[in-house]
Write a protein that holds these residues in place. Structure first.
Motif, short mmCIF file in Angstrom:
data_model
loop_
_atom_site.label_atom_id
_atom_site.label_comp_id
_atom_site.label_asym_id
_atom_site.label_seq_id
_atom_site.Cartn_x
_atom_site.Cartn_y
_atom_site.Cartn_z
N ALA A 86 0.85 -1.20 0.00
CA ALA A 86 0.00 0.00 0.00
C ALA A 86 0.88 1.24 0.00
CB ALA A 86 -0.93 0.00 1.21
N ALA A 87 0.38 2.30 -0.60
CA ALA A 87 1.07 3.59 -0.62
C ALA A 87 0.03 4.69 -0.54
CB ALA A 87 1.90 3.75 -1.90
N VAL A 88 0.31 5.72 0.25
CA VAL A 88 -0.61 6.85 0.40
C VAL A 88 0.16 8.15 0.29
CG1 VAL A 88 -2.21 5.56 1.86
CG2 VAL A 88 -0.39 6.89 2.91
N THR A 89 -0.55 9.22 -0.01
CA THR A 89 0.03 10.56 -0.03
C THR A 89 -0.92 11.52 0.68
OG1 THR A 89 0.92 12.33 -1.43
CG2 THR A 89 -0.99 11.12 -2.27
N GLU A 90 -0.38 12.43 1.47
CA GLU A 90 -1.21 13.34 2.24
C GLU A 90 -1.77 14.41 1.31
OE1 GLU A 90 -1.10 15.74 6.50
OE2 GLU A 90 0.76 15.03 5.57
N VAL A 91 -3.08 14.62 1.37
CA VAL A 91 -3.73 15.61 0.53
C VAL A 91 -4.31 16.76 1.35
CG1 VAL A 91 -4.27 13.95 -1.27
CG2 VAL A 91 -5.90 14.32 0.59
N GLY A 92 -4.24 16.64 2.65
CA GLY A 92 -4.75 17.66 3.55
C GLY A 92 -4.33 17.33 4.96
N ARG A 93 -4.58 18.20 5.89
CA ARG A 93 -4.19 17.96 7.27
C ARG A 93 -4.91 16.73 7.82
NH1 ARG A 93 -1.77 20.64 11.39
NH2 ARG A 93 -2.50 20.18 13.51
N GLY A 94 -4.16 15.66 8.07
CA GLY A 94 -4.73 14.44 8.61
C GLY A 94 -5.48 13.59 7.61
N VAL A 95 -5.43 13.96 6.32
CA VAL A 95 -6.17 13.22 5.29
C VAL A 95 -5.19 12.72 4.24
CG1 VAL A 95 -7.98 13.30 3.55
CG2 VAL A 95 -8.22 14.61 5.68
N SER A 96 -5.24 11.42 3.93
CA SER A 96 -4.36 10.82 2.92
C SER A 96 -5.18 9.94 1.99
CB SER A 96 -3.26 9.99 3.58
OG SER A 96 -2.43 10.77 4.42
N LEU A 97 -4.73 9.86 0.74
CA LEU A 97 -5.34 8.99 -0.25
C LEU A 97 -4.25 8.10 -0.85
CD1 LEU A 97 -7.70 11.48 -2.14
CD2 LEU A 97 -8.31 9.85 -0.33
N ARG A 129 -5.90 11.08 18.11
CA ARG A 129 -5.45 9.73 18.49
C ARG A 129 -6.31 8.64 17.83
NH1 ARG A 129 -4.97 9.21 24.83
NH2 ARG A 129 -7.16 9.81 24.66
N THR A 130 -6.98 8.99 16.74
CA THR A 130 -7.84 8.04 16.03
C THR A 130 -7.41 7.93 14.57
OG1 THR A 130 -9.71 8.57 17.48
CG2 THR A 130 -10.21 7.48 15.39
N LEU A 131 -7.39 6.71 14.06
CA LEU A 131 -7.02 6.45 12.67
C LEU A 131 -8.17 5.71 12.00
CD1 LEU A 131 -4.58 6.70 10.66
CD2 LEU A 131 -4.06 4.34 11.26
N VAL A 132 -8.71 6.28 10.92
CA VAL A 132 -9.81 5.68 10.18
C VAL A 132 -9.31 5.35 8.77
CG1 VAL A 132 -12.16 5.95 9.32
CG2 VAL A 132 -11.50 7.00 11.50
N THR A 133 -9.49 4.11 8.35
CA THR A 133 -9.07 3.67 7.02
C THR A 133 -10.26 3.09 6.27
OG1 THR A 133 -6.87 3.12 7.88
CG2 THR A 133 -7.45 2.24 5.71
N VAL A 134 -10.49 3.58 5.05
CA VAL A 134 -11.57 3.10 4.20
C VAL A 134 -10.95 2.58 2.91
CG1 VAL A 134 -13.70 3.70 2.99
CG2 VAL A 134 -13.16 4.78 5.18
N GLY A 135 -11.41 1.42 2.44
CA GLY A 135 -10.85 0.86 1.23
C GLY A 135 -11.90 0.22 0.35
N ALA A 136 -11.62 0.22 -0.95
CA ALA A 136 -12.48 -0.45 -1.93
C ALA A 136 -11.58 -1.06 -2.99
CB ALA A 136 -13.46 0.53 -2.56
N SER A 137 -11.80 -2.34 -3.32
CA SER A 137 -10.94 -3.00 -4.30
C SER A 137 -11.75 -3.98 -5.15
CB SER A 137 -9.80 -3.75 -3.59
OG SER A 137 -10.31 -4.75 -2.73
N VAL A 138 -11.19 -4.31 -6.29
CA VAL A 138 -11.78 -5.30 -7.20
C VAL A 138 -10.69 -6.29 -7.59
CG1 VAL A 138 -13.51 -3.72 -8.10
CG2 VAL A 138 -11.29 -3.87 -9.22
N ARG A 157 -12.01 0.47 8.80
CA ARG A 157 -11.29 0.12 10.02
C ARG A 157 -11.03 1.38 10.83
NH1 ARG A 157 -8.83 -4.36 11.75
NH2 ARG A 157 -7.14 -4.21 13.26
N VAL A 158 -11.30 1.31 12.14
CA VAL A 158 -11.12 2.44 13.04
C VAL A 158 -10.24 2.01 14.19
CG1 VAL A 158 -12.24 4.14 14.53
CG2 VAL A 158 -13.39 3.35 12.44
N GLY A 159 -9.14 2.74 14.43
CA GLY A 159 -8.25 2.45 15.54
C GLY A 159 -8.07 3.67 16.41
N ARG A 160 -7.92 3.45 17.72
CA ARG A 160 -7.78 4.57 18.65
C ARG A 160 -6.83 4.19 19.78
NH1 ARG A 160 -10.02 9.33 20.09
NH2 ARG A 160 -10.15 9.84 22.31
N THR A 161 -5.98 5.15 20.16
CA THR A 161 -5.12 4.97 21.33
C THR A 161 -5.97 5.17 22.57
OG1 THR A 161 -3.21 5.81 20.11
CG2 THR A 161 -3.07 5.80 22.51
N VAL A 162 -6.03 4.13 23.42
CA VAL A 162 -6.91 4.19 24.59
C VAL A 162 -6.12 4.28 25.89
CG1 VAL A 162 -8.78 2.97 23.46
CG2 VAL A 162 -7.02 1.66 24.65
#
Length: 279
Positions: A86-97, A129-138, A157-162
């Motif tokens: 996987a590879a992502v690039t930041e497109v905004g503050r806290g947002v990556s695609l 402290r929360t990370l949300v990942t959304v994916g779609a594949s074929v 998928r949602v992850g959080r430091t508790v």
């Protein structure tokens, strides 16, 4: 018999190293253990298991390649190779695609090749402290019954430091092929303290291929700065390609390559790699 074993191990190692070549090569794990499983209707029982896993990552990319060689008590071999990147690039503050690719291939001695492959898009949101990942594949899959099917996958998928060194994450994955539809819901707890890391995860499935709950426990201990002991045991659910559920346990050593940037921690990693073992 010895000559056949050497030939299989050589092929196995060459295939894994070939797939690993594009990665940065930061970690290598050599694991041994056992599995109790049923491969469709053709093979079942207990097998000895050897696994080689290679992984690499940078600030915005991650990848892993795993190869396994199993021999059942009845004498048959099963060879498996799997990979994810996987590879992502930041497109905004806290947002990556970004984008991801995944696949696996399996072969039972005397049988056919089977497996699945997919590629798709990722969206990552990090805040508070929360990370949300959304994916779609074929993609597509070839089953143990020599049939080919299309494949569509949606995931959240949602992850959080508790707490200090503790993260909790949960996710849902929906899978639709030409013949089956199902959804997996999972929950995972990770703990890190000094040289020790531990995790526990579990999941349930609804729809086609519905199964009993499955889970995994994983433990790591750093023997040296570049040497880690690993122990994993658990149960995996049915596979889309025709493998039924099974139990597994592995133990071994992971080596980090000196002079490389260490793998990203959970708080820094923009992409979460989550692999469901289908040994």
């Amino acid at each position: 018999t010895i000559r056949k074993l050497v030939r299989r191990v050589t092929w196995f190692g060459a295939a894994v190293l070939l797939l690993w070549a594009p990665l940065s090569g930061q970690e290598a794990s050599l694991l041994v253990g056992g599995v109790h499983a049923r491969y469709a209707d053709s093979l079942s029982g207990t097998a000895a298991l050897t696994t080689l896993q290679l992984s690499g990552s940078t600030s915005n990319t991650a990848g892993t390649v795993t190869g396994s060689l199993s021999r059942f008590s009845s004498g048959e071999w099963v060879t498996q190779v799997a990979g994810f990147g996987a590879a992502v690039t930041e497109v905004g503050r806290g947002v990556s695609l970004g984008a991801s690719v995944a696949g696996d291939a399996n072969r039972i001695q005397g049988g056919n090749w089977n497996g699945q492959a997919s590629a798709g898009l990722l969206g990552v949101l990090s805040a508070l402290r929360t990370l949300v990942t959304v994916g779609a594949s074929v993609g597509g899959a070839r089953t143990v019954y020599d049939s080919a099917v299309g494949l569509n996958v949606l995931s959240l998928r949602v992850g959080r430091t508790v707490g200090k060194g503790t993260t909790l994450s949960g996710g849902i994955v929906g899978v639709r092929s030409d013949t089956v539809e199902y959804a997996d819901v999972s929950l995972e707890l990770n703990y890190t303290h000094s040289r020790v890391r531990a995790s526990a995860s579990g999941g349930i499935r609804s729809g086609d291929l519905a199964d009993d709950p499955w889970g995994q426990a994983h433990f790591e201990f750093d023997l040296l700065p570049s040497l880690t002991y690993e122990l994993t045991l658990g149960r995996y659910p049915q596979s889309l390609v025709g493998f039924t559920d099974g139990l597994y346990a592995t133990t071994g050593i992971r080596v980090r390559v000196p002079g490389r940037t260490p793998p990203l921690g959970a708080a820094e990693r923009p992409v979460e790699i989550v692999r469901l073992d289908e040994t």
